[in-house]
Design an enzyme around this catalytic site. Structure first.
Site, short mmCIF file in Angstrom:
data_model
loop_
_atom_site.label_atom_id
_atom_site.label_comp_id
_atom_site.label_asym_id
_atom_site.label_seq_id
_atom_site.Cartn_x
_atom_site.Cartn_y
_atom_site.Cartn_z
N ALA A 505 10.32 97.77 96.83
CA ALA A 505 10.23 99.22 96.19
C ALA A 505 9.63 99.14 94.95
O ALA A 505 9.91 98.24 94.19
CB ALA A 505 11.25 99.94 96.23
N ARG A 508 7.70 104.15 92.78
CA ARG A 508 6.93 105.31 93.57
C ARG A 508 6.99 105.39 95.38
O ARG A 508 7.41 106.24 95.83
CB ARG A 508 5.51 105.30 93.24
CG ARG A 508 5.11 105.91 91.72
CD ARG A 508 3.84 105.58 91.42
NE ARG A 508 3.41 104.04 91.69
CZ ARG A 508 3.74 103.02 90.78
NH1 ARG A 508 4.34 103.45 89.54
NH2 ARG A 508 3.39 101.84 90.78
N GLU A 606 21.73 85.56 85.65
CA GLU A 606 21.31 84.33 84.39
C GLU A 606 20.24 85.10 83.64
O GLU A 606 20.24 84.75 82.44
CB GLU A 606 20.90 83.07 85.43
CG GLU A 606 20.52 82.02 84.42
CD GLU A 606 21.81 81.56 83.60
OE1 GLU A 606 21.61 81.96 82.38
OE2 GLU A 606 22.59 80.64 83.92
N VAL A 609 20.22 86.68 79.79
CA VAL A 609 20.44 86.06 78.52
C VAL A 609 19.41 84.96 78.69
O VAL A 609 19.62 84.01 79.51
CB VAL A 609 21.77 85.61 78.26
CG1 VAL A 609 21.78 84.91 76.81
CG2 VAL A 609 22.66 86.80 78.44
N ALA A 611 16.11 84.27 79.57
CA ALA A 611 15.36 84.30 80.67
C ALA A 611 15.81 83.29 81.54
O ALA A 611 17.05 83.43 82.12
CB ALA A 611 13.99 84.06 80.57
N LEU A 613 16.66 80.12 81.16
CA LEU A 613 17.44 78.98 80.48
C LEU A 613 18.72 79.15 81.00
O LEU A 613 19.39 80.13 81.16
CB LEU A 613 17.52 79.22 78.92
CG LEU A 613 16.41 79.02 78.32
CD1 LEU A 613 16.67 79.17 76.69
CD2 LEU A 613 15.78 77.71 78.38
N GLY A 664 3.84 90.23 76.62
CA GLY A 664 4.70 90.45 77.65
C GLY A 664 6.23 90.13 77.15
O GLY A 664 6.84 89.77 78.03
N LYS A 682 23.07 90.84 74.81
CA LYS A 682 22.97 89.74 75.01
C LYS A 682 24.22 88.92 74.82
O LYS A 682 24.85 88.39 75.69
CB LYS A 682 21.78 88.99 74.90
CG LYS A 682 20.69 89.25 75.57
CD LYS A 682 19.41 88.79 75.00
CE LYS A 682 18.00 89.05 75.71
NZ LYS A 682 16.95 88.79 75.07
N GLY A 796 9.45 86.13 78.86
CA GLY A 796 8.32 85.96 79.51
C GLY A 796 8.45 86.25 80.91
O GLY A 796 9.54 85.75 81.39
#
Ligand code: ADP
Ligand code: ASP
Ligand code: MG
Length: 814
Positions: A505, A508, A606, A609, A611, A613, A664, A682, A796
């Protein structure tokens, strides 16, 4: 001599009867053969329907009868050359007229006795066997048709009569030894009592007919030809990965069939076991498949469990009371009350405290059982020694079967662990003293899930299925879907995991597909999906009740973060890159963690905090292994790091922030990053994971952004930042003058957390931190001076998606 039995599907049509004929021809070439046949597939049900309609005064029984006649006439016409049709057609019509006469009588009387029922259904096997016999004669295959009612003698317990083996065996032996033919054909299922009334052996009883004849003539073997390639590890209609069992012992086969494996009618095995006659279960439509052999010395294949089966429509009745221990003969009286009403007991459990006895029975007997038991214990109930019988319906039995279980500890642990992890509540457990089966009573709504979970646990060397419900198809979501699409094959081959996105989903639309949404065309499918409602999506995830379900939140949406508790309630795991739940007030965070634990569901975040890592994972590992966190120092904002690494007062600060957003690295509203709020969330999550009961208000934040930038829209924010360029230049220059760099640092120590801009000198671990990298230093008892360092790309969409993916794999507990 050998006995071959062909079931309803095998003789369902002219086409199928031709396949059967080929199999029979090969058999006759080898040995004297008795063929036992069922009614054409579905005919027994139609005959019964006819009788029931007539008895209830529904004139449509005539229509059903017409359908029945047509079914047989069509088969005869498709099977025999015209020149050979007339005699069998008139036989069929004559018998159909008899059925009609009986049904007319039933209609007039408005009553269908078990005896009349048997008379009506017997025509199914009588007609099918006569048609096949006529077909063979037309092909010049010599055969003797023999009415089973002249061979098998039973008592008068109509619809499920008991065989009188002494009489039956001698009649059968005499008949087959006196006849010289090489091929016999006998209708299955039917027999007669000592008054020559037609009886039947119970639904599915043609298998039994074959066994009775096979045992009486000491057949070399009995072959049960059906529509599946043997006895399978589970019902193939419930478990798509069920596999044919190569060899199985008599006792195991008996146990499996008694516990619901419909492929063999339960009483079939016993007479053959006594004579040690091997039984083959083979597929009429895939004769080349090896099938299953049932015999005494069945080889073990290294698997403790031979098969899994289930029975639906079970009710659990429990007799309980605090004074039960003192009442003599209580179980005797309970079972007598049930026995007096012919209520069949399927499963019994009694706690050693004797305060309760729990019995599994057919649901159709539940009301009768309730009355009978309450009456039998009326005195004790009145005097409060025993509670009125408690009755629970809509239950099923799921059972593991295997001779080998007795010598292998841990089977039940594995069984209950697997179903428990999937939120299947076990209502009662029974293990026979033979330790050949372990049975569990569960809600009928959970049966399919339970059987599949157990099948994966005990059999599947191929794969485990993981069912995902993904919300969010933005930057991270779409990357995640393409990573999953790319890895499906690898995971299946190397980790034996089959990942399916069952629900998907965005804000919308939503779509669902239990076979797995096609990940190459999800965007188009989703665009054409149903309107998204969060409650609708959750409802689907809960009600589909699929094993190994994982809800994946790749949004930054508050409403989504508020439904995790409903998912945990159903033992659905949650994987989130959405930080809102874990940075909500502490009570909510704690509630979610507790709920997940209570319901055996995984909760992984995970990517909240750094991404992908391994920051939270590392922290958890340290704590689990007995370490204690003293201090955490970290640069946790990929955005801020990118901005301060790229800002050297030659380009405007606003321009650098804009670039970060374009690439991004920022939250949808970059102010969340620049205000330090995201870093606060974080460090709070890390502190909470380290055991601290901490709220956002407890974290001190020294902002570096001018207040004026933080008002209005995102565009206003960019404009105002341009105006404030001098402020940012001053920040930069102050650090540069000291030979230091600007970093936005988060700290946690002694229960306190803070975030703010710092000047970092060249000796510090943070100095050489480039691009959008994150770094975390854990100072612990084991790492007091030189910290444990985790460093790398911390933002990212691609890395975040891969972190979410890793959490999914973790949640699936592979
Ligand atoms: P027939 O008409 O040939 O007697 P049945 O319908 O009585 O066939 O039995 C075969 C069916 O039993 C299969 O099609 C399958 O759906 C079902 N079945 C249930 N459990 C099992 C199992 N463990 N192994 C094989 N088949 C099973
Ligand atoms: N025709 C009967 C039934 O449908 C018996 C059998 O097929 O085994 O139950
Ligand atoms: Mg059958």
């Amino acid at each position: 001599m050998q006995v071959l039995k062909f079931g309803g599907t095998s003789v369902a049509s002219a086409e199928n009867i031709k396949i059967v004929t080929d199999i029979v021809k090969q058999s006759v070439a080898k040995d004297k053969t008795v063929v036992v046949v069922s009614a054409l597939g579905g005919v027994t049900d139609m005959l019964l329907r006819c009788g029931i309609q007539a008895a209830s005064g529904d004139p449509d029984y005539k229509k059903t009868l017409q359908e029945l006649i047509q079914r047989h006439l069509v088969t005869v016409k498709a099977l025999l050359p015209i020149t050979h049709q007339s005699s069998i057609l008139s036989k069929v019509m004559q018998q159909c007229n008899q059925i009609e006469d009986i049904c007319n009588g039933v209609f007039l009387l408005g009553e269908l006795s078990p005896r009349t029922k048997d008379k009506i259904v017997s025509f199914g096997e009588l007609i099918s066997s006569q048609i096949i016999s006529a077909y063979w004669s037309a092909l010049s295959i010599e055969n003797n048709w023999k009415d089973a009612r002249e061979l098998i003698i039973t008592d008068s317990n109509f619809t499920k009569a008991t065989v009188d083996f002494a009489q039956t065996d001698s009649i059968i032996q005499q008949y087959f030894s006196s006849e010289n033919a090489q091929l016999f054909i006998v209708p299955g299922f039917i027999a007669s009592d000592s008054h020559k009334n037609t009886t039947t052996l119970g639904r599915g009883g043609s298998d039994y007919t074959a066994a009775i004849i096979g045992a009486a003539v000491n057949a070399k073997e009995v072959e049960i030809w059906t529509d599946v390639s043997g006895m399978m590890t589970a019902d193939p209609r419930l478990v798509s990965n069920a596999k044919a069992i190569t060899e199985i012992s008599y006792h195991e086969a008996m146990e499996l069939s008694h516990l619901g494996a419909k492929v063999i009618y339960p009483p079939t095995i016993h007479p053959l076991l006594l004579k040690n006659i091997p039984v083959w279960v083979k597929n009429t439509f895939k004769a080349e498949d090896p099938g299953t052999v049932i015999r005494a010395d069945a080889q073990r294949n290294g698997n403790i469990i031979r098969g899994i089966s289930s029975i639906n429509n079970i009710a659990l009745i429990s007799l309980e009371g605090s004074s039960m221990v003192g009442i003599p003969g209580i179980s005797k009286r309970l079972f007598e009350a049930l026995g007096n009403h012919s209520i069949n007991v399927i499963l019994i459990t009694q706690a050693s405290s004797e305060h309760s006895i729990c019995v599994g029975i057919n649901e159709s007997d539940a009301d009768l059982a309730e009355k009978a038991v309450n009456q039998a214990f009326s005195y004790e109930i009145e005097t409060g020694k025993v509670n009125p019988l408690s009755v629970e319906k809509n239950l099923s039995i799921v059972a593991l079967v295997g001779d080998n279980m007795r010598s292998h500890p841990g089977t039940s642990g594995k069984m209950f662990g697997a179903v428990g992890r999937n939120g299947v509540n076990v209502r009662a457990i029974a293990q026979g003293s033979s330790e050949r089966n372990i049975s569990a009573v569960v809600a009928t709504a959970d049966v399919k899930k339970a059987i599949n979970v157990l099948h994966e646990e005990f059999f599947e060397t191929t794969y485990k299925q993981v069912n995902l419900f993904v919300v969010g198809t933005g930057n991270v979501g779409s990357k995640l879907l393409s990573q999953i699409a790319q890895q499906v094959q690898y995971l299946q081959e190397n980790l034996r995991v089959q990942i399916r996105v069952v629900g998907l989903a965005n804000s919308r639309k939503m779509i669902f597909d239990e076979e797995g949404i096609d990940l190459t065309s999800w965007a188009e499918e989703l665009a054409a999906g149903a309107p998204m409602t969060l409650s609708g999506f959750i409802h689907e995830a809960q009600n589909r009740n699929l094993r190994n379900s994982v809800f994946v939140d790749v949004t930054a949406n508050e409403a989504v973060a508020k439904v995790y508790d409903q998912l945990f309630d159903k033992s659905i795991s949650v994987v989130a890159c959405n930080k809102i739940a874990c940075s909500a007030p502490y009570v909510y965070y704690k509630k979610l963690k507790d709920l997940a634990r209570e319901h055996n569901a995984a909760f992984h975040f995970e990517t909240n905090v750094g991404a992908s890592l391994p920051i939270i994972g590392t922290l958890n590992d340290l704590l689990r292994s007995g370490d204690e966190v003293k201090r955490i120092q970290a640069v946790l904002s990929g955005t801020l790091n990118f901005v301060f690494n790229n800002y050297n007062a030659t380009r405007s600060f606003a321009e650098v922030v804009r670039q970060a957003q374009k690439e991004g690295y920022t939250e949808p509203d970059p102010r969340l990053d620049l205000s330090g709020k995201d870093v606060m969330r974080k460090i709070m999550i890390l502190a909470r994971e380290a055991g601290e009961e901490i709220e956002m208000e407890d974290i001190s934040n020294t902002p570096f952004m001018p207040e004026s930038c933080m008002q209005g829209s995102v565009e206003d924010f960019y404009k105002e930042m341009e105006k404030q360029e001098a402020h940012f230049q001053a920040l930069y220059k102050a650090a540069e003058k000291e030979g230091k760099k600007l970093k936005f640092v988060a700290q946690y120590e002694n229960g306190k957390a803070s975030v703010g801009l710092q000047h970092i000198d060249p000796q510090h671990d943070f100095y050489h931190l480039y691009g959008k990298d994150n770094i975390v230093l854990f100072y612990t008892n084991r790492y007091p001076e030189q910290p444990m360092v985790v460093k790398g790309a911390g933002a990212g969409a691609e890395v975040t998606a891969s972190g979410v993916f890793a959490d999914i794999i973790r949640a699936a507990r592979i």
